[in-house]
Design an enzyme around this catalytic site. Structure first.
Site, mmCIF file in Angstrom:
data_model
loop_
_atom_site.group_PDB
_atom_site.id
_atom_site.type_symbol
_atom_site.label_atom_id
_atom_site.label_comp_id
_atom_site.label_asym_id
_atom_site.label_seq_id
_atom_site.Cartn_x
_atom_site.Cartn_y
_atom_site.Cartn_z
ATOM 1 N N HIS A 49 0.795 -1.171 -0.003
ATOM 2 C CA HIS A 49 0.008 -0.025 0.060
ATOM 3 C C HIS A 49 0.742 1.161 0.106
ATOM 4 O O HIS A 49 2.213 1.084 0.118
ATOM 5 C CB HIS A 49 -0.943 -0.120 1.149
ATOM 6 C CG HIS A 49 -0.179 0.155 2.305
ATOM 7 N ND1 HIS A 49 -0.282 -1.069 3.300
ATOM 8 C CD2 HIS A 49 0.438 0.976 3.288
ATOM 9 C CE1 HIS A 49 0.625 -1.078 4.494
ATOM 10 N NE2 HIS A 49 0.995 0.337 4.244
HETATM 11 C C1 T46 Z 1 3.092 0.688 6.896
HETATM 12 C C2 T46 Z 1 3.947 -0.532 6.964
HETATM 13 C C3 T46 Z 1 5.307 -0.377 7.171
HETATM 14 C C4 T46 Z 1 -3.548 -0.813 13.736
HETATM 15 O O1 T46 Z 1 -4.809 -1.002 14.600
HETATM 16 N N1 T46 Z 1 -2.991 0.241 14.091
HETATM 17 C C5 T46 Z 1 -1.869 0.609 13.685
HETATM 18 O O2 T46 Z 1 -1.408 1.751 13.713
HETATM 19 C C6 T46 Z 1 -1.574 -0.185 12.482
HETATM 20 C C7 T46 Z 1 -0.118 0.006 11.659
HETATM 21 C C8 T46 Z 1 -2.159 -1.490 12.137
HETATM 22 N N2 T46 Z 1 -3.162 -1.923 12.882
HETATM 23 C C9 T46 Z 1 -3.964 -2.868 12.194
HETATM 24 C C10 T46 Z 1 -4.649 -2.854 11.041
HETATM 25 C C11 T46 Z 1 -4.580 -4.544 10.699
HETATM 26 O O3 T46 Z 1 -5.639 -5.126 11.335
HETATM 27 O O4 T46 Z 1 -2.985 -4.010 12.658
HETATM 28 C C12 T46 Z 1 -3.160 -4.796 11.506
HETATM 29 C C13 T46 Z 1 -2.209 -5.072 10.512
HETATM 30 O O5 T46 Z 1 -1.759 -3.856 9.744
HETATM 31 P P1 T46 Z 1 -1.507 -3.844 8.341
HETATM 32 O O6 T46 Z 1 -2.111 -4.849 7.566
HETATM 33 O O7 T46 Z 1 -1.755 -2.325 7.839
HETATM 34 O O8 T46 Z 1 0.201 -4.144 8.439
HETATM 35 P P2 T46 Z 1 1.266 -3.882 7.280
HETATM 36 O O9 T46 Z 1 2.311 -4.444 7.684
HETATM 37 O O10 T46 Z 1 0.765 -4.202 5.940
HETATM 38 O O11 T46 Z 1 1.600 -2.286 7.047
HETATM 39 C C14 T46 Z 1 2.137 -1.635 8.413
HETATM 40 C C15 T46 Z 1 1.053 -0.149 8.259
HETATM 41 O O12 T46 Z 1 -0.177 -0.434 8.382
HETATM 42 C C16 T46 Z 1 1.600 0.603 7.266
HETATM 43 O O13 T46 Z 1 1.292 2.126 7.455
HETATM 44 O O14 T46 Z 1 3.363 1.709 6.062
HETATM 45 O O15 T46 Z 1 3.576 -1.347 8.036
#
Ligand code: T46
Length: 140
Positions: A49
């Site tokens: 993303h």
């Molecule tokens: C990014 C990369 C480097 C939350 O509830 N709060 C938060 O602050 C974050 C970051 C995530 N979440 C929840 C949302 C999802 O259910 O944690 C779960 C995993 O998040 P996500 O799938 O977005 O994780 P990544 O590793 O794909 O991405 C993350 C960040 O979301 C993003 O901003 O730049 O790490």
């Protein structure tokens, strides 16, 4: 594409190392959120993303991983393997994190709170977003 990697000051002595990070001094924005990921499975790739406004610094504080940065025109792969190095990831930058070592802890300092509406999760939408931003700039 310019990759901005920070080498943070290490305060080392006979006891070991310490790194301190202060907003607007070591980190170029107000830190509104810190999160970290660990126990990442072998072969897992995360991210996929971009963000409309969010700026972040990624620090692999233990172990190692790789970050793919893609600004819509150019891609760069940045290895993170030092607890005193931080990778700046701007807004409008597609990112993927992969090749995590089993002991990797990837910590992220973020310029804003978690806002789902700031995410661009489709690569086609991301390319469109970058194109619109560039044409907006050209009109000014
Ligand atoms: C990014 C990369 C480097 C939350 O509830 N709060 C938060 O602050 C974050 C970051 C995530 N979440 C929840 C949302 C999802 O259910 O944690 C779960 C995993 O998040 P996500 O799938 O977005 O994780 P990544 O590793 O794909 O991405 C993350 C960040 O979301 C993003 O901003 O730049 O790490």
């Amino acid at each position: 594409m310019q990759v901005i990697k920070y080498a943070f000051q290490q305060h080392g002595d006979e006891r070991g190392q310490l790194v301190a990070l202060e907003e607007f001094k070591d980190i170029p924005f107000e830190i509104k959120r810190v999160y970290y990921m660990y126990d990442t499975g072998q072969g897992v790739r995360r991210g996929f993303h971009a963000h409309k406004s969010l700026e972040q610094i990624l620090i692999c504080i233990h172990g190692s991983c790789k970050i793919l940065l893609d600004n819509g025109g150019e891609k760069k792969i940045v290895p993170l393997e030092c607890p005193y190095e931080g990778l700046y990831v701007s807004n409008a930058m597609w990112r993927e994190m992969y090749d995590f070592s089993p002991d990797a802890v990837l910590m992220v300092l973020a310029s804003d709170y978690y806002k789902e509406e700031d995410y661009i999760r489709s690569y086609d939408d991301f390319l469109e977003y970058v194109k619109n931003q560039e044409s907006g700039k050209a009109e000014k």
